[in-house]
Design an enzyme around this catalytic site. Structure first.
Site, PDB file in Angstrom:
ATOM      1  N   ARG A 107       0.875  -1.177   0.000  1.00  0.00           N
ATOM      2  CA  ARG A 107       0.000   0.000   0.000  1.00  0.00           C
ATOM      3  C   ARG A 107       0.908   1.221   0.000  1.00  0.00           C
ATOM      4  O   ARG A 107       1.620   1.491   0.964  1.00  0.00           O
ATOM      5  CB  ARG A 107      -0.916   0.030   1.224  1.00  0.00           C
ATOM      6  CG  ARG A 107      -1.626   1.372   1.385  1.00  0.00           C
ATOM      7  CD  ARG A 107      -2.739   1.367   2.392  1.00  0.00           C
ATOM      8  NE  ARG A 107      -3.882   0.621   1.916  1.00  0.00           N
ATOM      9  CZ  ARG A 107      -5.099   0.667   2.460  1.00  0.00           C
ATOM     10  NH1 ARG A 107      -5.320   1.445   3.509  1.00  0.00           N
ATOM     11  NH2 ARG A 107      -6.100  -0.031   1.963  1.00  0.00           N
ATOM     12  N   HIS A 134      -7.619   0.820  -6.421  1.00  0.00           N
ATOM     13  CA  HIS A 134      -7.754  -0.067  -5.248  1.00  0.00           C
ATOM     14  C   HIS A 134      -8.435  -1.370  -5.711  1.00  0.00           C
ATOM     15  O   HIS A 134      -9.584  -1.646  -5.356  1.00  0.00           O
ATOM     16  CB  HIS A 134      -8.593   0.654  -4.176  1.00  0.00           C
ATOM     17  CG  HIS A 134      -8.518   0.040  -2.823  1.00  0.00           C
ATOM     18  ND1 HIS A 134      -7.716  -1.036  -2.506  1.00  0.00           N
ATOM     19  CD2 HIS A 134      -9.165   0.359  -1.659  1.00  0.00           C
ATOM     20  CE1 HIS A 134      -7.866  -1.339  -1.223  1.00  0.00           C
ATOM     21  NE2 HIS A 134      -8.735  -0.511  -0.685  1.00  0.00           N
ATOM     22  N   GLN A 137     -10.228  -4.000  -3.314  1.00  0.00           N
ATOM     23  CA  GLN A 137     -11.524  -3.559  -2.797  1.00  0.00           C
ATOM     24  C   GLN A 137     -12.650  -3.948  -3.762  1.00  0.00           C
ATOM     25  O   GLN A 137     -13.711  -4.425  -3.343  1.00  0.00           O
ATOM     26  CB  GLN A 137     -11.503  -2.029  -2.616  1.00  0.00           C
ATOM     27  CG  GLN A 137     -12.804  -1.483  -2.090  1.00  0.00           C
ATOM     28  CD  GLN A 137     -13.088  -1.935  -0.665  1.00  0.00           C
ATOM     29  OE1 GLN A 137     -12.251  -1.775   0.199  1.00  0.00           O
ATOM     30  NE2 GLN A 137     -14.243  -2.505  -0.421  1.00  0.00           N
ATOM     31  N   ASP A 225     -17.693   6.990  -1.119  1.00  0.00           N
ATOM     32  CA  ASP A 225     -16.450   6.816  -0.354  1.00  0.00           C
ATOM     33  C   ASP A 225     -16.153   8.157   0.314  1.00  0.00           C
ATOM     34  O   ASP A 225     -16.818   9.177   0.042  1.00  0.00           O
ATOM     35  CB  ASP A 225     -15.328   6.394  -1.328  1.00  0.00           C
ATOM     36  CG  ASP A 225     -14.024   6.042  -0.623  1.00  0.00           C
ATOM     37  OD1 ASP A 225     -14.024   5.890   0.619  1.00  0.00           O
ATOM     38  OD2 ASP A 225     -12.986   5.932  -1.310  1.00  0.00           O
ATOM     39  N   CYS A 264     -16.480   1.390   0.849  1.00  0.00           N
ATOM     40  CA  CYS A 264     -15.301   0.559   1.151  1.00  0.00           C
ATOM     41  C   CYS A 264     -14.891   0.646   2.613  1.00  0.00           C
ATOM     42  O   CYS A 264     -14.208  -0.236   3.113  1.00  0.00           O
ATOM     43  CB  CYS A 264     -14.146   0.947   0.239  1.00  0.00           C
ATOM     44  SG  CYS A 264     -13.530   2.617   0.519  1.00  0.00           S
ATOM     45  N   ARG A 292     -13.452  -8.726   2.001  1.00  0.00           N
ATOM     46  CA  ARG A 292     -12.036  -8.454   1.688  1.00  0.00           C
ATOM     47  C   ARG A 292     -11.215  -9.711   1.971  1.00  0.00           C
ATOM     48  O   ARG A 292     -10.298 -10.058   1.222  1.00  0.00           O
ATOM     49  CB  ARG A 292     -11.505  -7.284   2.531  1.00  0.00           C
ATOM     50  CG  ARG A 292     -12.156  -5.934   2.256  1.00  0.00           C
ATOM     51  CD  ARG A 292     -11.835  -5.415   0.874  1.00  0.00           C
ATOM     52  NE  ARG A 292     -10.404  -5.303   0.662  1.00  0.00           N
ATOM     53  CZ  ARG A 292      -9.663  -4.272   1.075  1.00  0.00           C
ATOM     54  NH1 ARG A 292     -10.218  -3.247   1.682  1.00  0.00           N
ATOM     55  NH2 ARG A 292      -8.361  -4.239   0.831  1.00  0.00           N
TER      56      ARG A 292
HETATM   57  N1   CP Z   1     -11.276  -0.270   2.531  1.00  0.00           N
HETATM   58  C1   CP Z   1     -10.004  -0.307   2.948  1.00  0.00           C
HETATM   59  O1   CP Z   1      -9.068  -0.526   2.175  1.00  0.00           O
HETATM   60  O2   CP Z   1      -9.835  -0.124   4.288  1.00  0.00           O
HETATM   61  P1   CP Z   1      -8.475   0.070   5.068  1.00  0.00           P
HETATM   62  O3   CP Z   1      -7.905   1.403   4.680  1.00  0.00           O
HETATM   63  O4   CP Z   1      -8.855   0.014   6.523  1.00  0.00           O
HETATM   64  O5   CP Z   1      -7.536  -1.041   4.696  1.00  0.00           O
HETATM   65  N1  NVA Z   2     -10.371   6.542  -1.183  1.00  0.00           N
HETATM   66  C1  NVA Z   2      -9.903   6.151   0.126  1.00  0.00           C
HETATM   67  C2  NVA Z   2     -10.003   4.672   0.303  1.00  0.00           C
HETATM   68  C3  NVA Z   2      -9.602   4.184   1.659  1.00  0.00           C
HETATM   69  C4  NVA Z   2      -9.700   2.697   1.780  1.00  0.00           C
HETATM   70  C5  NVA Z   2      -8.468   6.606   0.303  1.00  0.00           C
HETATM   71  O1  NVA Z   2      -7.682   6.464  -0.644  1.00  0.00           O
HETATM   72  O2  NVA Z   2      -8.130   7.101   1.374  1.00  0.00           O
END
Ligand code: CP
Ligand code: NVA
Length: 312
Positions: A107, A134, A137, A225, A264, A292
């Site tokens: 990540r 992502h 997700q 989101d 998400c 997930r």
């Molecule tokens: N939806 C998601 O990726 O959550 P986290 O940021 O908690 O991993």
């Molecule tokens: N769009 C959000 C998703 C978090 C899981 C971000 O990138 O922070």
């Protein structure tokens, strides 16, 4: 004997639709099998390095638990604790990690860096969120829709809110399933026109809508989101622009009666979504979070060339 090609999971755009369907079928069958037997030996003796350069709850826990339940070992690393945080190149990091572990999950906001990691790794690399996309997700989201309502083919999927990474992976999913995706994003925040045009030119059914109301009408699924993603630094401006895009009971009433709501998570209750919708009967957000785990087991199985196996 020829060895299997290294399978990276960076974006679902450009993947074979049959691979996407194999991952989902594996995820569904792993979830079913888990109801009676939690652990398997599918990935016995395999180690997954998990690099987190940004915070996470769901991704971190689901990959960690998922790897253990498949008989493998997760190895948690953070960007700042690694020499990556002191300037070691991503390419050198990829080459070194490939000597120690069997797969890498990362990540990191910089999508190019994640692609560079995959280019230089000799083990599978999984994108666990970049600023651009992502994909993990969306595999869980599709799995959740299928569980509740069956195939996405012929459905209207509506995205309301910010233009971000989760939306981009949903747009990419339209390459593999025959749904229409409507997008309602304030024009001031629509940073992805080139991406959308590029995907429309490929024939994907993406419709831009001027208002959340127009987008929601007769939809089968409404998704939103956070208004401020990791890496965004203009929170006040976003909040002002996005206020009319809240998903609340009034908006849900414009959709089909059996429409679902997805997010998400983490959610900011009272901002992009009201409590009534989050906790209401159309919301499947906690199934989505649980999935997930199962969807990513499907992704891991695919990366290790172990889909289409008997999961019972
Ligand atoms: N939806 C998601 O990726 O959550 P986290 O940021 O908690 O991993
Ligand atoms: N769009 C959000 C998703 C978090 C899981 C971000 O990138 O922070």
């Amino acid at each position: 004997m020829t060895s299997n090609p290294v399978r990276h999971f960076i974006d679902i755009e450009g993947m074979n639709s049959s691979d996407i369907k194999d991952i989902l079928a594996t995820a569904h069958s792993i979830k079913k099998a888990r109801a009676s037997k939690r652990r398997s030996d599918l990935l016995q003796d395999q180690t997954l390095a998990m690099i987190f350069d940004k915070p996470s709850t769901r991704t971190r826990v689901s990959f960690d638990v998922g790897m253990r339940e498949l008989g493998g070992e997760p190895l948690m690393l953070t960007g700042q604790e690694m020499q990556l945080g002191r300037g070691e190149t991503i390419a050198d990091t990829a080459k070194v990690l490939s000597r120690f572990v069997d797969a890498i999950m990362i990540r990191m906001l910089d999508h190019e860096a994640v692609s560079e990691l995959a280019k230089n790794a000799t083990v599978p690399v999984i994108n666990a969120l970049t600023y651009y996309s992502h994909p993990c997700q969306i595999m869980a989201d599709i799995m959740t829709y299928e569980e509740h309502r069956g195939s996405l083919d012929g459905k209207i999927v509506t995205w309301v809110g910010d233009y971000n990474n989760v939306l981009v992976s949903w747009l990419h999913a339209a390459e593999h399933f025959d749904f229409t995706i409507r997008v309602a994003v304030p024009k001031e925040l629509m940073t992805g026109m080139d991406e959308i045009k590029r995907l429309q030119d490929k024939g994907l059914k993406i419709e831009l809508c001027e208002t959340a109301d127009k987008a929601a009408k007769d939809s089968d699924l409404i998704i939103t989101d956070t208004w401020v993603s990791m890496g965004d630094d203009d929170a006040d401006r976003r909040h002002n622009l996005l206020k009319p895009y809240q998903v609340n009971t009034r908006l849900m009433e414009l959709a089909k009666e059996d429409a679902l709501f997805m997010h998400c998570l983490p959610a900011h209750r009272g901002e992009e979504v009201s409590d009534e919708v989050m906790d209401g009967p159309q919301s499947v957000v906690f199934d989505e979070a649980e999935n997930r785990l199962h969807a990513q087991k499907g992704v891991l199985a695919w990366c290790f060339h172990k889909t289409n196996m008997d999961m019972a």
